[in-house]
Design an enzyme around this catalytic site. Structure first.
Site, mmCIF file in Angstrom:
data_model
loop_
_atom_site.group_PDB
_atom_site.id
_atom_site.type_symbol
_atom_site.label_atom_id
_atom_site.label_comp_id
_atom_site.label_asym_id
_atom_site.label_seq_id
_atom_site.Cartn_x
_atom_site.Cartn_y
_atom_site.Cartn_z
ATOM 1 N N TYR A 102 0.845 -1.190 0.000
ATOM 2 C CA TYR A 102 0.000 0.000 0.000
ATOM 3 C C TYR A 102 0.885 1.247 0.000
ATOM 4 C CZ TYR A 102 -4.124 2.583 -0.109
ATOM 5 O OH TYR A 102 -5.077 3.455 -0.550
ATOM 6 N N ARG A 155 -8.526 10.396 -8.737
ATOM 7 C CA ARG A 155 -7.671 11.118 -7.779
ATOM 8 C C ARG A 155 -6.906 10.102 -6.944
ATOM 9 N NH1 ARG A 155 -9.085 12.532 -3.234
ATOM 10 N NH2 ARG A 155 -7.967 14.102 -2.062
ATOM 11 N N LYS A 173 -5.876 -2.058 -1.153
ATOM 12 C CA LYS A 173 -6.750 -1.886 0.023
ATOM 13 C C LYS A 173 -7.372 -3.226 0.417
ATOM 14 C CE LYS A 173 -7.076 2.526 1.182
ATOM 15 N NZ LYS A 173 -7.688 3.676 1.802
ATOM 16 N N GLU A 244 -13.328 4.780 -3.186
ATOM 17 C CA GLU A 244 -11.922 5.099 -2.959
ATOM 18 C C GLU A 244 -11.380 5.982 -4.076
ATOM 19 O OE1 GLU A 244 -10.424 3.804 -0.209
ATOM 20 O OE2 GLU A 244 -8.645 4.937 -0.726
ATOM 21 N N ASP A 245 -10.752 7.075 -3.701
ATOM 22 C CA ASP A 245 -10.020 7.923 -4.643
ATOM 23 C C ASP A 245 -10.845 8.399 -5.840
ATOM 24 O OD1 ASP A 245 -7.971 7.730 -2.901
ATOM 25 O OD2 ASP A 245 -6.626 6.567 -4.167
ATOM 26 N N ASP A 267 -13.742 5.952 2.167
ATOM 27 C CA ASP A 267 -12.621 5.904 3.100
ATOM 28 C C ASP A 267 -11.862 7.227 3.162
ATOM 29 O OD1 ASP A 267 -10.860 4.508 4.918
ATOM 30 O OD2 ASP A 267 -9.368 4.725 3.336
ATOM 31 N N ASP A 268 -11.756 7.927 2.015
ATOM 32 C CA ASP A 268 -11.007 9.193 2.017
ATOM 33 C C ASP A 268 -11.655 10.205 2.955
ATOM 34 O OD1 ASP A 268 -9.327 8.243 -0.133
ATOM 35 O OD2 ASP A 268 -11.090 8.500 -1.391
ATOM 36 N N ASN A 407 0.062 13.777 2.409
ATOM 37 C CA ASN A 407 0.868 12.717 1.784
ATOM 38 C C ASN A 407 1.242 13.131 0.374
ATOM 39 O OD1 ASN A 407 0.646 10.729 3.885
ATOM 40 N ND2 ASN A 407 -1.476 10.440 3.293
#
Ligand code: NAD
Length: 550
Positions: A102, A155, A173, A244-245, A267-268, A407
């Site tokens: 990850y 993203r 994930k 996700e993303d 999750d973000d 990050n």
């Protein structure tokens, strides 16, 4: 996970097909009896290697690799051959392998996904499949799906629009769902919604594997995602769907649109919020303060920041505060300055944090005027928590809380070392990316990484064991509290705000237990409370040990 019927549409796999099925394969470990009964005689070298010997070989080969991307490719190909061995290896070496399978290495892997691609994993649903998504889902070879992670690749981490190259994220994930929370790998399904990419370099690359067209947007895109949600929840009625993303313009919009009708979460937004709240709760307990005694100033008011703020407000309201008063504990600074009432052009999500205050256009001034107890960096802007900012936080507070969550490491608001140096060691620090330990005043401080992996696997496990029909904010609150409760006195004495990553499976079980009980209280589960004890949950987790096939 319990509840379900068969796990594979292809019953009684034998011979070469058995060896080529990564979920079933044991490589060279089949016994003599299995080799005879399953048509394997002659298809394998005669010597039978135990899983322990296989692991030793793996250790040796992996240990020779120096580049992290090479390690990623090596582990991916092992996952494609023999999932049991893959999971045993990463579970026994989780602290070393998590940054490979990850973040941060998965980001590098996604950037060159089309080049390192060997074998397809999961489902690709293209915009060209619109109108027949249910048929595509039927092609998945297994009926029992517990967790789906889906992205449209717009993203990916902090790397932008990678199109179908973003498939590495759902795969990574889901590997963590298995490694950290014992969800069987055969019940995990990664999905890429391929609607094109704005990245011309990718589109023009003959190796690019997605639809080489600009992204489909607007009504057609929304209809496509609506069709997907309807079809996927009919085809896999027990599955939890993790978004996700997705791009900023879609992430919170889809969460609001689907969270009451489907078993889904983002999750973000929600995972980030819970892990950050957990860190704040631990900081509060170190300071012997309540969260309602904190004033939190965010640098960044996007998906992550507002999600964290909203969960903090929920926690404070549950603690008895009036909602309007609770919101006043969170202040946001974005690219146009401090968010204050009367500022023009604020959207609805930001407006709720627009408090009475004159305009302030530097972060330093915002600190001097507001005197926050905590600053949380979520803008992806490096070095903004500089010496003057950290000095000021240390002047205002005995133990300033500083969370530099952006990050990857290069975007972090400050390093762990800077945080200690410029607060004279008084800081309670957490980061988004891993940082090495800091030596301060002759003591080694372990640096806490607010890793979403502390939260989402446990949430998924809790949903699996409870069969809850939806995922609620209260479940994320419970998850945050459980995570904070898992931090021991010893952890705190080592400087940690989160438990060591090596304990993550126990953390996931504790979170799952709390989530299951919450589902029961909210009448979202009809399972008995006895199913939610930690012992019961631990007993059903996937274990990466070969089983006899006779
Ligand atoms: P986003 O794009 O939705 O939001 C970014 C915000 O930063 C926006 O409000 C923008 O106005 C603000 N911003 C940008 N430049 C700025 C500047 N110069 N000055 C002030 N504000 C500025 O992004 P996001 O999803 O909210 O993620 C933000 C960061 O948080 C990323 O770096 C991401 O990696 C990190 N993150 C960390 C974790 C974690 O550690 N667990 C989880 C999620 C996100």
């Amino acid at each position: 996970m319990p509840k379900k019927k068969s796990t594979n549409k292809n019953q009684q796999v034998k011979g070469i097909r058995l060896l080529q099925d990564p979920l079933l394969s044991k490589g060279t470990s089949y016994s003599d009896e299995e080799r005879d009964a399953l048509g394997l005689r002659g298809l394998l070298p005669p010597k039978i290697l135990s899983q322990e010997i296989q692991l030793t070989k793996l250790d040796e080969n992996y240990g020779k690799l120096e580049d992290d991307l090479d390690k990623y490719v090596y582990l991916s190909s092992l996952q494609d051959r023999n999932e049991t061995l893959f999971y045993r290896f990463i579970m026994e070496n989780l602290v070393e392998t998590m940054p490979i399978i990850y973040t941060p290495t998965v980001g590098r892997a996604c950037q060159s996904y089309r080049r390192i691609f060997r074998r397809s994993r999961g489902l690709y649903i293209s915009i060209k499949d619109k109108g027949k998504i249910a048929e595509v889902l039927q092609n998945w070879p297994r009926e029992n799906v517990s967790v789906i992670v889906v992205t449209d690749g717009e993203r990916i981490l902090g790397l932008g629009d990678l199109g179908s190259d973003g498939m590495g994220i759902p795969i990574g994930k889901l590997a963590l769902y298995t490694a950290c929370a014992g969800i069987p790998p055969g019940e995990c399904l990664p999905i890429m919604l391929d609607v094109g990419t704005e990245d011309k370099v990718r589109r023009n690359d003959p190796l690019y594997l997605g639809t080489p067209e600009p992204r489909t947007r607007g009504k057609e895109y929304d209809e496509f995602v609506d069709e997907f949600m309807e079809a996927v929840s009919k085809t896999f009625p027990d599955a939890l769907i993790q978004f996700e993303d997705f791009g900023n313009r879609n992430a919170s919009r889809f969460l609001q649109k689907y969270q009451n009708d489907y078993r889904m979460f983002n999750d973000d937004i929600q995972g980030t919020a819970a892990v950050t709240l957990a860190g704040l709760l631990t900081a509060c307990s170190i300071q012997d303060k309540k969260l309602s005694e904190q004033k939190i100033l965010f640098f960044g008011a996007g998906t992550a920041g507002l999600g964290i703020g909203n969960l903090i407000v929920k926690h404070l309201v549950n603690d008895g505060l009036d909602e309007n008063d609770a919101k006043k504990h969170c202040w946001f600074f974005d690219s146009k300055g401090l968010i204050v009432s009367g500022r023009e052009g604020l959207n609805a999500e930001k407006s709720i944090y627009a408090h009475q205050q004159s305009h302030i256009d530097t972060f330093m001034e915002a600190i001097n005027v507001l005197k926050p107890t905590a600053i949380v960096g979520v803008a992806g802007q490096p070095d903004v928590f500089d010496k003057p900012v950290l000095n000021a936080m240390a002047d205002i507070n005995d133990q300033p809380i500083v969370f530099a969550l952006s990050n990857p490491t290069s975007q972090s608001e400050c390093t762990a070392e800077e945080a200690f140096l410029h607060t004279n060691g008084s800081v309670l620090f957490a980061s988004g990316s891993p940082f090495p330990d800091v030596e301060w005043n002759g003591k080694t401080h372990k640096i806490s990484q607010g890793n979403n992996a502390y939260i989402f696997p446990g949430i998924g496990l809790g949903i699996c064991v409870s069969g809850a029909s939806k995922v609620t904010d209260d479940m994320f609150l419970k998850a945050a509290e459980s995570l904070s409760d898992a931090v021991t006195e010893k952890d705190i004495s080592q400087g940690r705000l989160y438990p060591p990553l090596k304990n993550i499976r126990n953390v996931s079980v504790a979170i799952a237990s709390a989530v299951g009980k919450c589902a029961l209280e909210q009448r979202l589960s009809s399972n008995g409370i006895e199913n939610f004890s930690k012992e019961k949950i631990s007993s059903i987790l996937y274990k990466p040990i070969y089983k006899s096939m006779l």
